[in-house]
Design a protein around this motif. Structure first.
Motif, mmCIF file in Angstrom:
data_model
loop_
_atom_site.group_PDB
_atom_site.id
_atom_site.type_symbol
_atom_site.label_atom_id
_atom_site.label_comp_id
_atom_site.label_asym_id
_atom_site.label_seq_id
_atom_site.Cartn_x
_atom_site.Cartn_y
_atom_site.Cartn_z
ATOM 1 N N ARG A 40 1.578 17.864 -6.256
ATOM 2 C CA ARG A 40 2.356 16.508 -5.232
ATOM 3 C C ARG A 40 2.819 16.079 -4.686
ATOM 4 N NH1 ARG A 40 5.318 13.900 -5.406
ATOM 5 N NH2 ARG A 40 8.262 13.933 -5.253
ATOM 6 N N LEU A 41 1.307 16.844 -3.450
ATOM 7 C CA LEU A 41 1.052 15.598 -2.005
ATOM 8 C C LEU A 41 0.461 14.403 -3.021
ATOM 9 C CD1 LEU A 41 0.892 15.177 1.180
ATOM 10 C CD2 LEU A 41 -0.900 16.570 0.753
ATOM 11 N N LEU A 42 -0.462 13.951 -3.046
ATOM 12 C CA LEU A 42 -1.191 13.724 -3.695
ATOM 13 C C LEU A 42 -0.352 12.062 -4.842
ATOM 14 C CD1 LEU A 42 -4.286 15.482 -4.617
ATOM 15 C CD2 LEU A 42 -3.654 13.732 -2.355
ATOM 16 N N VAL A 43 0.372 13.052 -5.768
ATOM 17 C CA VAL A 43 1.294 12.074 -5.897
ATOM 18 C C VAL A 43 2.492 11.368 -5.602
ATOM 19 C CG1 VAL A 43 3.089 11.777 -7.898
ATOM 20 C CG2 VAL A 43 1.305 13.418 -8.259
ATOM 21 N N ALA A 44 2.862 11.803 -4.795
ATOM 22 C CA ALA A 44 3.815 11.162 -2.603
ATOM 23 C C ALA A 44 2.693 10.164 -2.486
ATOM 24 C CB ALA A 44 3.919 12.247 -2.167
ATOM 25 N N GLU A 46 0.573 8.645 -3.382
ATOM 26 C CA GLU A 46 0.360 7.709 -4.669
ATOM 27 C C GLU A 46 1.441 6.215 -5.077
ATOM 28 O OE1 GLU A 46 -3.018 8.696 -7.931
ATOM 29 O OE2 GLU A 46 -1.319 9.427 -8.265
ATOM 30 N N ASP A 47 2.767 7.152 -4.605
ATOM 31 C CA ASP A 47 4.075 6.423 -4.446
ATOM 32 C C ASP A 47 4.278 6.125 -3.842
ATOM 33 O OD1 ASP A 47 4.020 7.094 -7.837
ATOM 34 O OD2 ASP A 47 5.400 9.229 -7.228
ATOM 35 N N GLY A 48 4.010 6.205 -2.635
ATOM 36 C CA GLY A 48 3.944 5.886 -1.479
ATOM 37 C C GLY A 48 5.151 7.105 -0.685
ATOM 38 N N LEU A 49 5.705 7.508 -1.312
ATOM 39 C CA LEU A 49 6.441 8.707 -0.229
ATOM 40 C C LEU A 49 5.897 9.115 0.829
ATOM 41 C CD1 LEU A 49 8.001 10.621 -3.627
ATOM 42 C CD2 LEU A 49 9.737 8.020 -2.456
ATOM 43 N N VAL A 50 4.406 8.991 0.983
ATOM 44 C CA VAL A 50 3.702 10.036 2.388
ATOM 45 C C VAL A 50 2.597 9.188 2.568
ATOM 46 C CG1 VAL A 50 2.223 11.763 3.077
ATOM 47 C CG2 VAL A 50 4.587 12.459 1.161
ATOM 48 N N GLY A 51 2.348 8.206 3.090
ATOM 49 C CA GLY A 51 1.313 8.114 3.598
ATOM 50 C C GLY A 51 0.109 8.427 4.514
ATOM 51 N N ALA A 52 -1.124 8.219 3.598
ATOM 52 C CA ALA A 52 -2.474 8.596 3.442
ATOM 53 C C ALA A 52 -2.697 8.657 5.035
ATOM 54 C CB ALA A 52 -2.956 7.868 3.152
ATOM 55 N N GLY A 53 -2.320 7.674 5.786
ATOM 56 C CA GLY A 53 -2.487 8.196 6.948
ATOM 57 C C GLY A 53 -1.815 8.378 8.295
ATOM 58 N N ARG A 76 -10.437 12.499 -2.589
ATOM 59 C CA ARG A 76 -11.271 11.705 -2.456
ATOM 60 C C ARG A 76 -10.673 9.720 -3.090
ATOM 61 N NH1 ARG A 76 -14.975 12.717 -4.472
ATOM 62 N NH2 ARG A 76 -16.227 14.248 -2.015
ATOM 63 N N GLU A 77 -10.384 9.653 -4.411
ATOM 64 C CA GLU A 77 -9.898 8.845 -4.586
ATOM 65 C C GLU A 77 -7.798 8.320 -4.269
ATOM 66 O OE1 GLU A 77 -9.240 9.687 -8.956
ATOM 67 O OE2 GLU A 77 -11.861 9.977 -9.230
ATOM 68 N N VAL A 78 -7.551 9.328 -3.845
ATOM 69 C CA VAL A 78 -6.449 8.715 -3.777
ATOM 70 C C VAL A 78 -6.151 9.175 -2.139
ATOM 71 C CG1 VAL A 78 -3.459 9.776 -3.307
ATOM 72 C CG2 VAL A 78 -4.985 10.251 -5.232
ATOM 73 N N VAL A 156 -11.927 9.325 8.547
ATOM 74 C CA VAL A 156 -11.556 8.841 7.438
ATOM 75 C C VAL A 156 -11.251 8.095 6.908
ATOM 76 C CG1 VAL A 156 -9.713 9.316 6.200
ATOM 77 C CG2 VAL A 156 -10.733 11.498 7.930
ATOM 78 N N ILE A 157 -11.954 7.121 6.393
ATOM 79 C CA ILE A 157 -11.340 5.685 5.678
ATOM 80 C C ILE A 157 -10.138 5.668 4.330
ATOM 81 C CG2 ILE A 157 -12.377 3.660 4.433
ATOM 82 C CD1 ILE A 157 -15.240 4.831 5.436
ATOM 83 N N GLY A 158 -9.357 5.002 4.310
ATOM 84 C CA GLY A 158 -8.391 5.287 3.693
ATOM 85 C C GLY A 158 -8.584 4.541 2.409
ATOM 86 N N ARG A 159 -8.236 4.617 1.222
ATOM 87 C CA ARG A 159 -8.706 3.804 0.100
ATOM 88 C C ARG A 159 -8.372 2.535 0.616
ATOM 89 N NH1 ARG A 159 -6.660 5.019 -6.446
ATOM 90 N NH2 ARG A 159 -7.912 3.792 -7.418
#
Length: 408
Positions: A40-44, A46-53, A76-78, A156-159
């Protein structure tokens, strides 16, 4: 809804944006505690609800070390590529934390420093460039997070923010963040919003490196300037947040635990690996039983086992070779794949890719590959042999032997 119910991760994600850095740490720790919540975190993300950074580095690192390979690959992909922190840089982060906390900051001076040092690549409240992530929303939730991003940007290098290097047939060399990749052209974005577009047919080498587009070295500025910069980014006047004791406590947080963040002790016998063929340096992550020197494998003695870092960075064998001026010089490699496996052997000479060959087990474990170095006659060149991911499934590489031969 009771804590631990099916709706819990959805509730956490829905309230992520309004949470403080301390609460986000607790939310992230909860979400990565169960595989279905992690999804659910990783989907969030991808959907922009949680910033990877916005995800705490400690949580990202836990995902990178999970025994669930599917989640590790998906994270790693997300989120992007993750590597173990450099212990020396962890100590430097602690030292610079003391600098930031030792004295009052001049926010206007910090603004000028940010415009000169940061906004040539980042946006911040509408100003600046788009080479790196927009600092308005990521990477500055706390003093620890900001210092980690400044001092160790390659941890940590963002995708999408990897540094891409291109060489063209006419000798041009360029690097930057790839913002366009079509069947006919590639566009890179570098400092100052400088855009360079190259026709695919003109590109002879395109490498997604294992470093960020953000350069290192900002910590070398004088202490006062560094302190001003850090506090301007942490709490800029644009946010109109009075520096109350409570806000300062939230931004400063606890000093990072050097021992907890340091890489775990290696279980790999690197001395044995290095003796497999002492002329070649081995670069390989400690994963899936690699790297390892095997006494015997599929009819060959003294075999090296490797595995790629991730789908765009291969394990590698590296050395410099002095190519004789006379005769024909070749590298003869005997490489193998386990039944059902396949991987890509990539060969770089003098920083140029000169060979790609799939290594599989369709006609037996071992393949003998001859690589011609004669075009480099009379020169000393760096050579890199990569165990590169073919489709990121079963990519284990086996190396039985490497010989450099010169024939009349």
């Amino acid at each position: 809804n009771r804590l631990g119910g099916e709706a819990t991760p959805h509730y956490f994600v829905a309230h992520w944006k309004e949470a403080s850095s301390t609460i986000r740490q607790a939310i992230a720790d909860s979400l990565i505690s169960r595989d279905d919540w992690t999804e659910r975190l990783l989907v969030a993300v991808e959907d922009g609800l949680v910033g990877a950074g916005e995800i705490p580095v400690t949580a990202i690192r836990t995902l990178s070390r999970t025994e669930n390979q599917q989640i590790q690959n998906r994270a790693r992909e997300v989120i992007g590529r993750i590597r173990d922190p450099n212990v020396n840089k962890l100590q430097l982060i602690l030292d610079k934390r003391k600098v930031a906390l030792n004295g009052e900051a001049d926010l206007e001076a910090g603004r000028a420093m940010a415009e000169a040092a940061c906004l040539i690549c980042h946006k911040f409240y509408g100003k600046g460039a788009s080479v790196g992530p927009d600092l308005t929303g990521v990477g500055r939730s706390s003093l620890n997070a900001l210092l980690a991003n400044i001092i160790d940007p390659n941890q940590v290098i963002g995708r999408g923010y990897e540094n891409v290097e291109i060489e063209t047939a006419d000798g041009q060399f360029a690097s930057g963040r790839m913002i366009e990749d079509t069947p006919t052209r590639v566009t890179l974005l570098s400092a100052g919003d400088n855009r360079q577009t190259f026709a695919k047919g003109d590109i002879i080498s395109l490498e997604v490196t294992d470093i960020s587009v953000m350069p290192e070295g900002l910590e070398q500025m004088q202490d006062e300037a560094f302190r001003n910069l850090v506090w301007y980014i942490l709490n800029p006047p644009e946010e109109n947040r009075p520096m109350t004791p409570a806000l300062r406590r939230e931004l400063v947080g606890e000093a990072p635990d050097l021992e907890a963040l340091a890489p775990k002790k290696s279980n790999v016998d690197w001395e044995s690996v290095s003796l497999w063929n002492p002329e070649w340096k081995v670069e390989c992550p400690e994963t899936r039983g690699a790297p390892e020197k095997l006494a015997e494998y599929e009819g060959r003695k003294n075999v090296l086992k490797t595995f790629p870092y991730w789908h765009q960075r291969g394990a590698a064998l590296i050395r410099e070779i002095e190519v004789p001026a006379n005769g024909k010089t070749s590298i003869i490699v005997e490489a193998g794949a386990a039944p059902g496996d396949e991987w890509m052997l990539r060969v770089f000479a003098d920083l140029k890719m000169i060979r790609r060959q799939k290594i599989d087990s369709e006609e037996g474990t071992w393949k003998t590959v001859r690589i011609d170095l004669t075009p480099f006659a009379g020169r000393k060149i760096p050579v890199r042999l990569e165990n590169y991911a073919f489709n990121w499934d079963n990519e284990t590489g086996y190396w039985a032997s490497i010989q450099v031969v010169n024939e009349p």
